[in-house]
Write a protein that holds these residues in place. Structure first.
Motif, PDB file in Angstrom:
ATOM      1  N   ALA A  97       9.816  14.164  -9.568  1.00 59.36           N
ATOM      2  CA  ALA A  97      10.420  14.494  -8.268  1.00 59.36           C
ATOM      3  C   ALA A  97      10.261  13.306  -7.324  1.00 59.36           C
ATOM      4  CB  ALA A  97       9.748  15.724  -7.679  1.00 59.36           C
ATOM      5  N   LEU A  98      11.388  12.754  -6.889  1.00 61.46           N
ATOM      6  CA  LEU A  98      11.388  11.604  -5.992  1.00 61.46           C
ATOM      7  C   LEU A  98      11.811  12.036  -4.591  1.00 61.46           C
ATOM      8  CD1 LEU A  98      13.192   8.975  -8.253  1.00 61.46           C
ATOM      9  CD2 LEU A  98      10.743   9.438  -8.089  1.00 61.46           C
ATOM     10  N   THR A  99      11.079  11.561  -3.592  1.00 59.40           N
ATOM     11  CA  THR A  99      11.445  11.778  -2.195  1.00 59.40           C
ATOM     12  C   THR A  99      11.648  10.421  -1.546  1.00 59.40           C
ATOM     13  OG1 THR A  99      10.108  13.794  -2.091  1.00 59.40           O
ATOM     14  CG2 THR A  99      10.768  12.804   0.004  1.00 59.40           C
ATOM     15  N   VAL A 100      12.767  10.244  -0.861  1.00 58.24           N
ATOM     16  CA  VAL A 100      13.084   8.970  -0.219  1.00 58.24           C
ATOM     17  C   VAL A 100      13.322   9.198   1.264  1.00 58.24           C
ATOM     18  CG1 VAL A 100      14.785   7.116  -0.042  1.00 58.24           C
ATOM     19  CG2 VAL A 100      14.045   7.921  -2.294  1.00 58.24           C
ATOM     20  N   GLU A 101      12.639   8.418   2.082  1.00 55.93           N
ATOM     21  CA  GLU A 101      12.843   8.437   3.532  1.00 55.93           C
ATOM     22  C   GLU A 101      13.433   7.095   3.954  1.00 55.93           C
ATOM     23  OE1 GLU A 101      10.297   8.627   7.727  1.00 55.93           O
ATOM     24  OE2 GLU A 101       9.299   9.084   5.818  1.00 55.93           O
ATOM     25  N   LEU A 102      14.618   7.110   4.486  1.00 52.16           N
ATOM     26  CA  LEU A 102      15.259   5.898   4.990  1.00 52.16           C
ATOM     27  C   LEU A 102      15.045   5.790   6.495  1.00 52.16           C
ATOM     28  CD1 LEU A 102      18.633   6.082   3.018  1.00 52.16           C
ATOM     29  CD2 LEU A 102      16.674   4.590   2.537  1.00 52.16           C
ATOM     30  N   PHE A 103      14.688   4.604   6.954  1.00 50.24           N
ATOM     31  CA  PHE A 103      14.503   4.396   8.380  1.00 50.24           C
ATOM     32  C   PHE A 103      15.875   4.222   9.038  1.00 50.24           C
ATOM     33  CE2 PHE A 103      10.391   2.051   7.080  1.00 50.24           C
ATOM     34  CZ  PHE A 103       9.745   3.255   6.891  1.00 50.24           C
ATOM     35  N   GLY A 104      16.067   4.840  10.171  1.00 46.19           N
ATOM     36  CA  GLY A 104      17.329   4.711  10.875  1.00 46.19           C
ATOM     37  C   GLY A 104      18.432   5.533  10.229  1.00 46.19           C
ATOM     38  N   ARG A 105      19.662   5.282  10.647  1.00 44.54           N
ATOM     39  CA  ARG A 105      20.806   6.040  10.146  1.00 44.54           C
ATOM     40  C   ARG A 105      21.171   5.565   8.751  1.00 44.54           C
ATOM     41  NH1 ARG A 105      26.385   5.824  10.084  1.00 44.54           N
ATOM     42  NH2 ARG A 105      26.348   3.655  10.824  1.00 44.54           N
ATOM     43  N   SER A 106      21.391   6.513   7.867  1.00 45.83           N
ATOM     44  CA  SER A 106      21.786   6.161   6.499  1.00 45.83           C
ATOM     45  C   SER A 106      23.251   6.542   6.279  1.00 45.83           C
ATOM     46  CB  SER A 106      20.902   6.878   5.478  1.00 45.83           C
ATOM     47  OG  SER A 106      21.074   8.270   5.541  1.00 45.83           O
ATOM     48  N   THR A 107      23.950   5.689   5.565  1.00 43.84           N
ATOM     49  CA  THR A 107      25.362   5.929   5.278  1.00 43.84           C
ATOM     50  C   THR A 107      25.514   6.566   3.912  1.00 43.84           C
ATOM     51  OG1 THR A 107      25.629   3.768   4.241  1.00 43.84           O
ATOM     52  CG2 THR A 107      25.974   3.892   6.634  1.00 43.84           C
ATOM     53  N   ARG A 108      26.708   7.086   3.659  1.00 44.95           N
ATOM     54  CA  ARG A 108      26.988   7.656   2.341  1.00 44.95           C
ATOM     55  C   ARG A 108      26.830   6.591   1.260  1.00 44.95           C
ATOM     56  NH1 ARG A 108      32.511  10.865   1.773  1.00 44.95           N
ATOM     57  NH2 ARG A 108      31.395  12.069   3.374  1.00 44.95           N
ATOM     58  N   LYS A 109      27.267   5.367   1.548  1.00 47.35           N
ATOM     59  CA  LYS A 109      27.144   4.266   0.585  1.00 47.35           C
ATOM     60  C   LYS A 109      25.680   3.955   0.293  1.00 47.35           C
ATOM     61  CE  LYS A 109      28.597  -0.553  -0.111  1.00 47.35           C
ATOM     62  NZ  LYS A 109      27.260  -1.152  -0.232  1.00 47.35           N
ATOM     63  N   ARG A 110      24.845   3.923   1.337  1.00 44.03           N
ATOM     64  CA  ARG A 110      23.425   3.633   1.151  1.00 44.03           C
ATOM     65  C   ARG A 110      22.762   4.729   0.315  1.00 44.03           C
ATOM     66  NH1 ARG A 110      20.933   0.294   4.180  1.00 44.03           N
ATOM     67  NH2 ARG A 110      22.666  -0.956   3.398  1.00 44.03           N
ATOM     68  N   VAL A 161       8.518  11.167   4.040  1.00 43.21           N
ATOM     69  CA  VAL A 161       7.476  10.892   3.057  1.00 43.21           C
ATOM     70  C   VAL A 161       6.139  10.963   3.778  1.00 43.21           C
ATOM     71  CG1 VAL A 161       6.452   9.104   1.598  1.00 43.21           C
ATOM     72  CG2 VAL A 161       8.925   9.472   1.564  1.00 43.21           C
ATOM     73  N   GLU A 162       5.329  11.909   3.355  1.00 42.62           N
ATOM     74  CA  GLU A 162       4.061  12.154   4.040  1.00 42.62           C
ATOM     75  C   GLU A 162       2.862  11.549   3.313  1.00 42.62           C
ATOM     76  OE1 GLU A 162       4.239  13.393   6.877  1.00 42.62           O
ATOM     77  OE2 GLU A 162       6.202  14.386   6.895  1.00 42.62           O
ATOM     78  N   ALA A 163       3.094  10.979   2.122  1.00 42.44           N
ATOM     79  CA  ALA A 163       1.972  10.463   1.319  1.00 42.44           C
ATOM     80  C   ALA A 163       1.249   9.353   2.060  1.00 42.44           C
ATOM     81  CB  ALA A 163       2.494   9.943  -0.025  1.00 42.44           C
ATOM     82  N   THR A 188       0.820  -1.213   0.000  1.00 43.45           N
ATOM     83  CA  THR A 188       0.000   0.000   0.000  1.00 43.45           C
ATOM     84  C   THR A 188       0.855   1.266   0.000  1.00 43.45           C
ATOM     85  OG1 THR A 188      -0.174  -0.057   2.414  1.00 43.45           O
ATOM     86  CG2 THR A 188      -1.909  -1.157   1.162  1.00 43.45           C
ATOM     87  N   THR A 189       2.164   1.086   0.163  1.00 43.74           N
ATOM     88  CA  THR A 189       3.096   2.207   0.043  1.00 43.74           C
ATOM     89  C   THR A 189       4.187   1.807  -0.940  1.00 43.74           C
ATOM     90  OG1 THR A 189       4.492   1.384   1.846  1.00 43.74           O
ATOM     91  CG2 THR A 189       2.739   2.944   2.440  1.00 43.74           C
ATOM     92  N   GLN A 190       4.954   2.794  -1.407  1.00 43.29           N
ATOM     93  CA  GLN A 190       6.117   2.521  -2.234  1.00 43.29           C
ATOM     94  C   GLN A 190       7.304   2.358  -1.282  1.00 43.29           C
ATOM     95  OE1 GLN A 190       5.497   4.148  -6.520  1.00 43.29           O
ATOM     96  NE2 GLN A 190       5.739   5.900  -5.184  1.00 43.29           N
ATOM     97  N   ALA A 191       7.960   1.208  -1.368  1.00 43.80           N
ATOM     98  CA  ALA A 191       8.915   0.833  -0.337  1.00 43.80           C
ATOM     99  C   ALA A 191      10.348   0.804  -0.856  1.00 43.80           C
ATOM    100  CB  ALA A 191       8.564  -0.531   0.230  1.00 43.80           C
ATOM    101  N   VAL A 192      11.261   1.256   0.013  1.00 42.92           N
ATOM    102  CA  VAL A 192      12.688   1.059  -0.216  1.00 42.92           C
ATOM    103  C   VAL A 192      13.049  -0.264   0.448  1.00 42.92           C
ATOM    104  CG1 VAL A 192      15.010   1.971   0.143  1.00 42.92           C
ATOM    105  CG2 VAL A 192      13.065   3.556  -0.065  1.00 42.92           C
ATOM    106  N   THR A 193      13.614  -1.194  -0.310  1.00 42.83           N
ATOM    107  CA  THR A 193      14.037  -2.457   0.282  1.00 42.83           C
ATOM    108  C   THR A 193      15.550  -2.572   0.221  1.00 42.83           C
ATOM    109  OG1 THR A 193      13.778  -3.658  -1.814  1.00 42.83           O
ATOM    110  CG2 THR A 193      11.898  -3.654  -0.302  1.00 42.83           C
ATOM    111  N   VAL A 194      16.106  -3.184   1.251  1.00 44.27           N
ATOM    112  CA  VAL A 194      17.543  -3.478   1.320  1.00 44.27           C
ATOM    113  C   VAL A 194      17.669  -4.960   1.633  1.00 44.27           C
ATOM    114  CG1 VAL A 194      19.730  -3.006   2.451  1.00 44.27           C
ATOM    115  CG2 VAL A 194      18.090  -1.143   2.109  1.00 44.27           C
ATOM    116  N   GLY A 195      18.245  -5.716   0.705  1.00 48.46           N
ATOM    117  CA  GLY A 195      18.367  -7.151   0.909  1.00 48.46           C
ATOM    118  C   GLY A 195      17.042  -7.849   1.079  1.00 48.46           C
ATOM    119  N   GLY A 196      15.988  -7.300   0.492  1.00 43.67           N
ATOM    120  CA  GLY A 196      14.677  -7.927   0.568  1.00 43.67           C
ATOM    121  C   GLY A 196      13.820  -7.489   1.724  1.00 43.67           C
ATOM    122  N   ALA A 241      13.153  -0.961   4.242  1.00 44.86           N
ATOM    123  CA  ALA A 241      14.045  -0.109   5.046  1.00 44.86           C
ATOM    124  C   ALA A 241      13.760   1.367   4.842  1.00 44.86           C
ATOM    125  CB  ALA A 241      15.496  -0.400   4.686  1.00 44.86           C
ATOM    126  N   GLY A 242      12.611   1.665   4.232  1.00 48.07           N
ATOM    127  CA  GLY A 242      12.252   3.065   4.004  1.00 48.07           C
ATOM    128  C   GLY A 242      11.054   3.158   3.092  1.00 48.07           C
TER     129      GLY A 242
END
Length: 408
Positions: free
Chosen positions: A363-376, A402-404, A339-347, A350-351
């Motif tokens: 225009a893309l907006t990305v919200e990562l949960f927790g601390r994000s690294t430069r690599k991520r 992300v408020e949608a 029901t949302t557009q999801a960021v997945t990390v390793g399946g 994560a956001g």
């Protein structure tokens, strides 16, 4: 379909797999670890078990992320020009893209899935005879001519069946729909109907017999319902296993006891497995011919998955795919995924992400949960660029909340 293979040093099939092992296999089967070669769009859609297409741009993105160099136009060409894909009512009675060559398999299987109880008042429902009459009318009407809009089809169905079919008993977005509309997805499941090309902004329906080319792959697909349902179980487990009968039931919106019996009917074709994350006594199954899990799961991959992506909708257990805050932010109140557009990390989710299109700009907006690294962030930026390519747009990327709301 993609296969993880049985690499030297792999974990034996009888050993208890861990969560990372299962995610790695599923990502491989979905072409989410490494996209398939260009030109394999129907193969990719087959591996997904269909691409959810209630939001057409989401289906285009789901397929594009899994196939090298593919854009939304390539998916549209496969659907409307090459006709190697077909748009129809698939699992759960929802709109899907399916491989056109496999439509006989899907209609044989889906027409045999027990339907959930109607939420309509008994006086508003179609009975079995009326349903059959409507489906037969739809099949005959659509075989006779060009694709029809729903209003044109409605007029023709009512003329063939009688005034009872016109009773306005189905609550709709605005007003009430006529009684016969309850059988629309049933007609698709029985092979009488699929979507035709839009006429302006209006959806059309047509006959698969008229719209689709004959079988070109030389591979016979089962049209006997029992054989087709068994093949559907095999395909589900190949892409989403190990899984429980109730997971399969949820994927199809079917009764749990029926799914349990269907799994049992495959006998030695399935083997029970007890992954490290499974609840004791809660049997999970995979195909008996599955190869070993890879000894070393691949590095975590970042993906920006659209609404109702097949991987999120079909994979279980939900609480492991949506750990921590992801369960609250990315699942509906009833536990529905996609029901949302999801960021997945390793399946794992994560956001969240959101898109807003204006002409050629995206225009893309990305919200990562927790601390994000430069690599991520760099991995997200690479995915954002790929999303722009697929949707044929010039993208910008912002990291932030992300408020949608959720797409229900």
């Amino acid at each position: 379909m993609a296969d993880s293979g049985s690499a030297a040093g792999g974990r034996a099939p009888t050993e208890a797999p861990g969560w990372a092992d299962v995610c790695a296999r599923r990502l491989s089967r979905h072409f989410l670890d490494r996209p398939a070669a260009a030109g394999r769009v129907p193969d990719v859609v087959a591996a997904m078990g269909g691409a959810h297409a209630q939001v057409m741009s989401a289906a285009e993105l789901s397929v594009g992320l899994r196939t090298e160099g593919t854009t939304r136009q390539d998916v549209r060409d496969a659907l409307w020009e090459e006709r190697t894909l077909v748009k129809t009512f698939g699992p759960r009675g929802t709109v899907h893209l399916l491989p056109a060559a496999e439509l006989p398999l899907w209609t044989a299987a889906l027409s045999a899935v027990p339907m959930p109880a109607s939420v309509l008042d008994r006086s508003a429902r179609l009975d079995g005879r009326q349903t059959d009459e409507v489906v037969e009318a739809i099949a005959a009407i659509l075989r006779e001519g060009e694709p029809l809009t729903v209003d044109e089809l409605s007029e023709a169905v009512i003329a063939r069946t009688g005034d009872w079919a016109a009773d306005p008993v189905m609550p709709a977005f605005t007003g009430m729909w006529p009684r016969w509309r309850q059988a629309l997805h049933v007609a698709a499941h029985r092979g009488a109907l699929c979507f035709g090309p839009n006429r302006g902004r209006k959806t059309t329906y047509t006959s698969p017999d008229r719209w689709l080319p004959g079988p070109a792959d030389g591979v016979p697909h089962p049209t006997d319902p029992e054989r087709a349902l068994a093949e559907l179980v095999r395909r589900y487990l190949r892409s989403y296993g190990p899984a429980r009968p109730r997971d399969f039931a949820r994927w199809l919106s079917a009764p749990r006891p029926w799914a349990t019996g269907l799994f049992a009917s495959l006998g030695d074709e399935l083997r029970p497995v007890a992954p490290e994350f499974a609840t004791p006594g809660d049997d999970m199954y995979e195909l008996a011919d599955e190869p070993a899990y890879p000894a070393e799961p691949p590095a975590p991959t970042v993906r920006l998955l659209p609404y109702f992506d097949a991987y999120l909708v079909g994979s279980q257990p939900r609480q492991l795919i949506h750990p921590g805050r992801a369960a609250e932010r990315a699942l509906s109140a009833t536990g529905q995924a996609g029901t949302t557009q999801a960021v997945t990390v390793g399946g794992e989710v994560a956001g969240l992400w959101h898109q807003k299109r204006s002409g050629r700009k995206l225009a893309l907006t990305v919200e990562l949960f927790g601390r994000s690294t430069r690599k991520r962030r760099a991995e997200v930026e690479a995915q954002a660029e790929r999303v722009g390519e697929i949707l044929e747009a010039v993208h910008t990327l912002t990291f932030g909340p992300v408020e949608a709301g959720k797409h229900l």
